[in-house]
Design a protein around this motif. Structure first.
Motif, PDB file in Angstrom:
ATOM      1  N   LEU A   1       0.837  -1.197   0.000  1.00  0.00           N
ATOM      2  CA  LEU A   1       0.000   0.000   0.000  1.00  0.00           C
ATOM      3  C   LEU A   1       0.875   1.251   0.000  1.00  0.00           C
ATOM      4  CD1 LEU A   1      -2.970  -0.440   2.504  1.00  0.00           C
ATOM      5  CD2 LEU A   1      -3.021  -0.459   0.027  1.00  0.00           C
TER       6      LEU A   1
ATOM      7  N   GLY B   1      -6.462  -4.109   0.837  1.00  0.00           N
ATOM      8  CA  GLY B   1      -5.987  -3.391  -0.335  1.00  0.00           C
ATOM      9  C   GLY B   1      -6.257  -1.898  -0.306  1.00  0.00           C
ATOM     10  N   HIS B   2      -6.897  -1.399   0.773  1.00  0.00           N
ATOM     11  CA  HIS B   2      -7.266   0.023   0.785  1.00  0.00           C
ATOM     12  C   HIS B   2      -7.181   0.672   2.161  1.00  0.00           C
ATOM     13  CE1 HIS B   2      -8.549   0.084  -3.400  1.00  0.00           C
ATOM     14  NE2 HIS B   2      -9.037  -1.128  -3.182  1.00  0.00           N
TER      15      HIS B   2
ATOM     16  N   PHE C   1      -3.996  -3.628   5.883  1.00  0.00           N
ATOM     17  CA  PHE C   1      -2.955  -4.318   5.115  1.00  0.00           C
ATOM     18  C   PHE C   1      -2.107  -5.190   6.047  1.00  0.00           C
ATOM     19  CE2 PHE C   1       1.396  -4.411   3.355  1.00  0.00           C
ATOM     20  CZ  PHE C   1       1.152  -4.959   2.102  1.00  0.00           C
TER      21      PHE C   1
ATOM     22  N   ASN D   1      -8.216  -5.261  -5.010  1.00  0.00           N
ATOM     23  CA  ASN D   1      -8.126  -3.850  -5.345  1.00  0.00           C
ATOM     24  C   ASN D   1      -9.388  -3.458  -6.111  1.00  0.00           C
ATOM     25  OD1 ASN D   1      -6.948  -1.255  -5.809  1.00  0.00           O
ATOM     26  ND2 ASN D   1      -6.568  -1.909  -7.907  1.00  0.00           N
TER      27      ASN D   1
ATOM     28  N   PRO E   1      -5.245   5.147   0.092  1.00  0.00           N
ATOM     29  CA  PRO E   1      -4.311   4.027   0.257  1.00  0.00           C
ATOM     30  C   PRO E   1      -4.552   3.042  -0.887  1.00  0.00           C
ATOM     31  CG  PRO E   1      -5.497   4.497   2.304  1.00  0.00           C
ATOM     32  CD  PRO E   1      -6.198   5.238   1.205  1.00  0.00           C
ATOM     33  N   TRP E   2      -3.519   2.755  -1.665  1.00  0.00           N
ATOM     34  CA  TRP E   2      -3.708   1.983  -2.901  1.00  0.00           C
ATOM     35  C   TRP E   2      -2.631   0.921  -3.015  1.00  0.00           C
ATOM     36  CZ3 TRP E   2      -2.310   2.684  -8.569  1.00  0.00           C
ATOM     37  CH2 TRP E   2      -3.271   2.091  -9.411  1.00  0.00           C
ATOM     38  N   LEU E   3      -3.049  -0.255  -3.390  1.00  0.00           N
ATOM     39  CA  LEU E   3      -2.159  -1.404  -3.519  1.00  0.00           C
ATOM     40  C   LEU E   3      -1.567  -1.423  -4.923  1.00  0.00           C
ATOM     41  CD1 LEU E   3      -1.241  -3.892  -1.852  1.00  0.00           C
ATOM     42  CD2 LEU E   3      -3.087  -5.171  -2.948  1.00  0.00           C
TER      43      LEU E   3
END
Length: 932
Positions: A173, A276-277, A282, A297, A361-363
Motif C-alpha cells: 500500500l 488493499g485500501h 494491510f 483492489n 491508500p492503494w495497492l
C-alpha cells in the motif's frame, strides 16, 4: 576614513556588499591548509520562494558559517536546489494548460525539454532571495539534484542497493494521489479535520445464524472487504471466530478472524478488513495469511471503481468515481437492510498537500528500499555519540522512528525526476544498470523497455552531504558499504578505511588570498587526509553540522544518515541541530488559509535583512517554537540604528580603526572596564556557539553593545577622548563589529569599512583580546553606573526639571566609596546633573533618599520642586495604579474570563496586571524617597 551618512538605510548597503562579497570570492577564501568546516543547506525546491521557515533555517546556518570563517577555517557552505519532482511537474503542467497544451499530448521527451527550459528561465528565484538574506554560500559550486554529477551518484546508489538486495520491487500500500496519479511521501500528505459520517453496517453470517456489526467512514471500500476482525480476548465473538459472513452487495464470503488491531472498547468491537485500501488492514491481512498479490483492489489510478479479482462487484458500480460510488453503495446497503445507522462525525482525512484531493491508500507495485537494514547503523551512530542530536530531547524521536521503520517507497509515477534505471524484457525479467547499454549487455541483447517511473525526491536528496562533494567520481573518502555489525563497529570506534588524495580537486572561482596577519591567522595543522592536496570529498566529509527543521527529521535527516553511513562508511555530519517552527505572534501555526503568514522579503524591505536575521537568532531557543512579532523586528532595526549612531559619534570624536587584535594597554578605570566587558561577552558568545544556543549568542552581544557600550561607555567618555580612550574605544568597537558580524553582516561590514582596512570584515579574525577582567575597575564602574541610574530614576519619578542641578550628600561612605566619588567626580556630576557632592549626611527635610552599597545618599529638593504637590500627585497616581491592578486581578481570578476569553486577551490582561503592579511599587518607592 569616509564620513557616515546621518541616516542608516539598509537597502543600498545590503545590495552593494553582497555583490562585493560574492564577486570577490569571499564566501570561500582560498585556505587549502586550514582546518575544514562544512555544512550543507537543505536544498529548497527549485519552484520555491523564500518563506519564514527558510529564513530561520538559513540565518542559523549563516551565523555558524560566518563564525567558522572568522575562526580561520576553510568554511564550506554547500548550496543547491532540489528538482522537486511533483511540485515542478505541477507548476509546468499548469503553465502548459493555461496555453491549451496537455502534458500527455506532448510526450515525455518534449515535456522534459520544456521543464528544463522553465528551470533555466524561472527556477532561480529562491537563490536570489537567499542572497537577499545575506547567506554566504559557496555559489561558485552551486549544485542541483538533477545536474550531471548528482545524477551519476543517484544511479550508482540505486544500482548498488539493488545488487546488494537492499532495493527491490514489491506490492504494498502507498499514499496514492488520484489527481497526479502517483505515489507520494508522508510529508506530502496533510491531515484535515472534515465533517464526515460514520456508517454502521450489518454483515449476515453465512450460515444464517445471525449477523455481526461493523462501522466505517468509507463504506465504498466494503466492495473489497476480505475479513472481519475481532480481538482474541473478546468473549462476545469467541463462538463466531472461524465462521464466515456473506457481504452485502457482492455476496463475497469472508472469514471472521482474530487480531489485536480490533479494540473491544470501540463500537461493536468488530472491524471490517480491507487489506488493499487501508494501511492498518494491510498489516492485519498479512498477519491473517493474505499475500499482497491476493489482496483485492477496487480502484484504478484515477480513483474510479474497477472489478476485483473475484469479479463480484456489480456492473452498475464499475467505472464510478469513488465518492459517487460511496453514495451508490450506501443506497444499496440501505435497500438490502444492511445499513444500521449513520452518525455525523469529524473525520481526520488525508489530503495531497499540492493536489488538494483526498489521498487513497492503494495497492500497487513500487520500488522499495530495505530501510530497516540501513537504519541499524544510523541508530547506533546516535547511540554511540558519533551523531550528536541537539536538543537531546529529539533522540527519542530518532530512535522510535528508526527502530520501527517501514520499507521506503522510492518510486513515483511522474515524468520529471531521476528515471528509475531498470529495464524490462518481454518476459518480465528486470535488468538494473547505470545505463541502457549496460542493461542490454546484462540482457544478452534482448529488446528492453525502461521503467516509466522516477525516483522519490527524498531518495536523491539523501545523498546531499557527499554527492555534492564529488562522489562517486571521487571515492577517496569512502570505503566499502557498511551494513549491520560492520557499520556498528565502525561507528563505535573502529577505524575507517584509509583516505587517499586523488580524485576531484577542490573547485571554485579564484578567491582572494589573505595573509595570516590580515585574516585567518595560524591554522591548526591539518590531518594527512584533510590538508592541502586532499580532495574536496576527503576534506569535507563528514560534514560538521546539519541545521534542520524538526519536521523533516524522518524524511531527510535520518535518510541522509542511512545513506551516508552505508556508502561512505561514516556519518554524514557530526552534529544534527533541530530547530522549531516559526509561528505567528499568538503562537498559531502559519497558513495561507488563516491569513497569518509572514513574508520575510517584506520584512527585509521594511526593516533590513540584519534586523530580521537578529530577530530570528534571538528568538531561536532550543526545543521551542518561535512566536514571531513584527515589533521585535522593528526593535532590532532600532538596534542597528543605535550601532550606526554610535559609529558616527566615535567618528566625530576622531576614533578610527583599531591597530591590534589584542586589547590595548589602559590605565583609566572606564577603559579597563570596557576591555573586561569585551572579554566577558566573548566568553559568553564562545560558550553559546559551542552549545548551539542562538538566543544566548544574540542576547550576549545585544546587551553588551546596547547597554555596556552604547548606553554607558559612550556616555562615560563623552567629552574626554584622550589618546588612550580613542585607542580603547576603537578596539572595543571593532570587537563589537566582529562579534556581531555573523548575526548582522551588512551593517557591520559597512561600519568596518568606514575606516581604511587591509581586508573585509567577513574574513577578519574572531576576537582574541589576550586580556583579562580588571575586577577593581569593573566594581568601580558598575558602582558608578548604579549610582547614576538611581539618581536619574529619582529625578524622573519626582518630576525634577532636566535643567536643575542638584546637591548630593553621601552619608556613611567607606574609604573605598569616598575614593570612587573623588575619582569619578567629573563623570558623576555630568551624568547625574549634580552641582556638588559632599561626604556628609543631610540633616534637613524634603530630600530624596537612595541607597547604593553601604552609603545612603540624599538629594535635597526644597526649592527645586513643590514637595507638597509632588506628594499629592504621587499618592493619586499610586491609588489609580492599585485600582487598575486590583481590577485586573479580579478578572484574572474569574474562571469565566480565563477559560472562555481568547488566549491573547488573557495574556494581555496578565501583562497589564503586572505592569500596573510594578507601577504602583515604583511610585510608592518614589513617595517614600520624599520622606515626611
Amino acid at each position: 576614513m569616509s564620513e557616515l551618512p546621518k541616516t542608516f538605510e539598509p537597502g543600498p548597503i545590503e545590495a552593494r556588499w553582497y555583490a562585493h562579497w560574492e564577486d570577490s570570492g569571499l564566501f570561500r577564501p582560498d585556505r587549502p591548509d586550514a582546518e575544514p568546516w562544512t555544512i550543507v543547506n537543505p536544498p529548497p525546491n527549485v519552484t520555491g520562494s523564500l518563506h519564514i521557515g527558510h529564513a530561520l533555517d538559513n540565518t542559523l546556518q549563516d551565523i555558524m558559517t560566518r563564525h567558522a570563517r572568522m575562526l580561520g577555517k576553510d568554511a564550506l557552505w554547500v548550496v543547491g536546489t532540489d528538482h522537486a519532482g511533483i511540485a515542478t511537474q505541477m507548476v509546468v503542467e499548469r503553465n502548459l494548460e493555461s496555453q491549451g497544451v496537455k502534458r500527455a499530448e506532448m510526450g515525455r521527451e518534449a515535456f522534459l525539454e520544456h521543464v528544463w527550459e522553465w528551470k533555466a528561465q524561472s527556477g532561480g528565484a529562491i537563490t536570489r532571495q537567499l542572497r537577499r538574506l545575506g547567506c554566504s554560500m559557496d555559489w561558485a559550486n552551486e549544485r542541483f539534484t538533477m545536474d550531471e554529477g548528482f545524477t551519476r551518484a543517484v544511479l550508482k546508489v540505486f544500482v548498488q542497493l539493488y545488487r546488494e538486495g537492499l532495493l527491490y520491487r514489491d506490492k504494498r500500500l502507498v499514499n496514492w494521489d488520484p489527481k497526479f496519479q502517483s505515489a507520494i511521501s508522508d510529508l506530502e500528505v496533510e491531515t484535515r479535520e472534515v465533517q464526515g459520517k460514520f456508517w454502521h453496517l450489518k454483515y449476515p453470517l453465512a450460515d444464517g445464524g445471525g449477523s455481526i456489526s461493523v462501522a466505517t467512514t468509507r463504506p465504498e471500500t466494503m466492495l473489497a472487504d476480505m475479513a472481519v476482525a475481532v480481538h482474541p480476548d473478546d468473549e462476545r465473538y469467541r463462538a463466531l471466530v472461524g465462521k464466515q459472513v456473506k457481504l452485502p452487495i457482492t455476496g463475497r464470503l469472508v472469514p471472521i478472524i482474530t487480531d489485536e488491531h480490533a479494540d473491544p472498547e470501540l463500537g461493536s468491537g468488530a472491524v471490517k478488513i480491507t487489506p488493499g485500501h487501508d494501511f492498518n488492514d494491510f498489516e492485519v491481512g498479512k498477519r491473517a495469511g493474505f499475500k499482497p498479490t491476493e489482496m483485492l483492489n477496487m480502484l484504478d489510478a484515477r480513483g474510479n471503481v474497477v472489478q476485483t479479482g473475484d469479479d463480484l462487484i456489480p456492473e452498475q458500480i464499475l467505472g464510478m468515481e469513488r465518492f459517487e460510488a460511496r453514495k451508490r453503495v450506501v443506497e444499496l446497503l440501505e435497500s438490502e437492510g444492511a445499513l444500521i445507522s449513520v452518525e455525523d462525525r469529524v473525520i481526520a482525512t488525508p489530503y495531497g498537500d499540492r493536489s488538494g484531493v483526498v489521498i487513497e491508500p492503494w495497492l500497487t507495485d513500487q520500488w522499495y528500499v530495505d530501510a530497516a537494514t540501513l537504519a541499524r547503523p544510523a541508530i547506533e551512530a546516535a547511540r554511540s555519540g558519533k551523531i550528536k542530536i541537539v536538543p537531546k530531547s529529539w533522540e527519542k524521536t530518532w530512535f522510535n522512528w528508526l527502530e520501527n521503520i517501514q520499507p521506503w517507497c522510492v518510486s513515483r509515477q511522474l515524468w520529471w525526476g531521476h528515471r528509475i534505471p531498470a529495464w524490462y524484457a518481454d518476459d518480465g525479467s528486470v535488468f538494473v544498470a547505470e545505463s541502457e547499454a549496460e542493461a542490454r549487455e546484462l540482457a544478452g541483447g534482448r529488446e528492453l523497455r525502461q521503467d516509466e517511473d522516477v525516483l522519490d525526491t527524498w531518495f536523491s536528496s539523501a545523498l546531499w552531504p557527499f554527492a555534492t562533494l564529488g562522489w562517486p567520481e571521487d571515492t577517496s573518502s569512502s570505503s566499502s558499504p557498511l551494513v549491520g555489525e560492520d557499520a556498528a563497529f565502525r561507528l563505535s570506534g573502529g577505524q575507517p578505511a584509509a583516505l587517499h588524495g586523488g580524485g576531484r580537486e577542490p573547485t571554485g572561482l579564484p578567491t582572494k588570498s589573505l595573509s595570516a596577519a590580515d585574516a585567518a591567522g595560524p591554522s591548526p595543522q591539518p590531518s594527512p587526509t584533510k590538508g592541502e592536496g586532499a580532495s574536496t570529498l576527503a576534506r569535507h566529509y563528514p560534514n560538521d553540522l546539519l541545521i534542520s527543521g524538526f519536521d523533516i527529521i524522518f524524511f531527510w535527516d535520518a535518510r541522509m544518515a542511512m545513506q551516508g553511513i552505508h556508502f561512505m562508511g561514516d556519518v554524514p555530519w557530526k552534529t544534527l541541530y533541530l530547530h522549531g517552527l516559526v509561528r505567528d505572534a499568538q503562537g498559531q501555526k502559519m497558513s495561507k488559509s488563516k491569513g497569518n503568514t509572514v513574508d520575510p522579503l517584506g520584512l527585509i524591505d521594511k526593516y533590513g535583512a540584519d534586523a530580521l536575521r537578529f530577530t530570528l537568532a534571538a528568538m531561536e531557543s532550543q526545543g521551542r517554537d518561535i512566536k514571531l512579532d513584527e515589533r521585535r523586528v522593528e526593535g532590532y532595526r532600532n538596534f542597528a540604528t543605535k550601532l550606526w549612531n554610535a559609529a558616527r559619534f566615535l567618528q566625530m570624536n576622531g576614533v578610527g580603526a583599531s591597530q591590534s587584535i589584542a586589547a590595548p594597554e589602559a590605565s583609566l578605570p572606564v577603559n579597563r572596564w570596557i576591555i573586561g566587558e569585551v572579554v566577558e561577552t566573548l566568553a559568553k558568545l564562545d560558550k553559546a556557539f559551542a552549545e548551539l544556543r542562538f538566543d544566548d549568542m544574540a542576547n550576549a552581544i545585544y546587551h553588551f553593545t546596547w547597554g555596556s557600550f552604547c548606553d554607558w561607555y559612550v556616555e562615560l567618555v563623552k567629552g574626554a577622548f584622550d589618546e588612550e580612550t580613542k585607542t580603547v574605544a576603537a578596539w572595543a568597537f571593532d570587537q563589537i563589529l566582529v562579534m556581531l558580524h555573523p548575526f548582522m553582516p551588512f551593517v557591520t561590514e559597512e561600519l568596518w569599512n568606514a575606516n581604511k582596512r587591509p581586508y573585509e570584515l567577513i574574513v577578519a579574525k574572531w576576537p582574541k583580546p589576550e586580556a583579562g577582567v580588571d575586577r577593581t575597575a569593573k566594581a568601580e564602574i558598575e558602582w558608578l553606573i548604579e549610582l547614576v541610574t538611581e539618581v536619574r530614576s529619582a529625578r524622573t519619578e519626582l518630576s525634577v526639571p532636566p535643567s536643575a542641578k542638584l546637591h548630593l550628600f553621601a552619608a556613611d561612605a567607606s574609604d573605598e566609596t569616598a575614593g570612587r566619588l573623588d575619582r569619578q567626580h567629573a563623570m558623576l556630576s555630568r551624568l547625574a546633573r549634580l552641582d556638588s557632592i559632599q561626604l556628609s549626611s543631610f540633616d534637613g527635610s524634603g530630600a530624596a533618599q537612595l541607597v547604593v552599597g553601604e552609603t545612603t545618599y540624599a538629594l535635597p529638593l526644597e526649592g527645586v520642586i513643590d514637595l507638597s504637590a509632588e506628594r499629592t500627585r504621587l499618592q493619586r497616581a499610586i491609588a489609580e495604579a492599585k485600582k487598575e491592578r486590583d481590577s485586573l486581578a479580579g478578572r484574572l481570578a474569574n474562571p469565566n474570563f480565563t477559560e472562555r476569553a481568547k488566549p491573547e486577551a488573557v495574556e494581555k490582561a496578565r501583562a497589564d496586571h503586572d505592569a500596573r503592579a510594578a507601577e504602583a511599587e515604583r511610585l510608592a518607592a518614589a513617595l517614600a524617597r520624599l520622606g515626611n
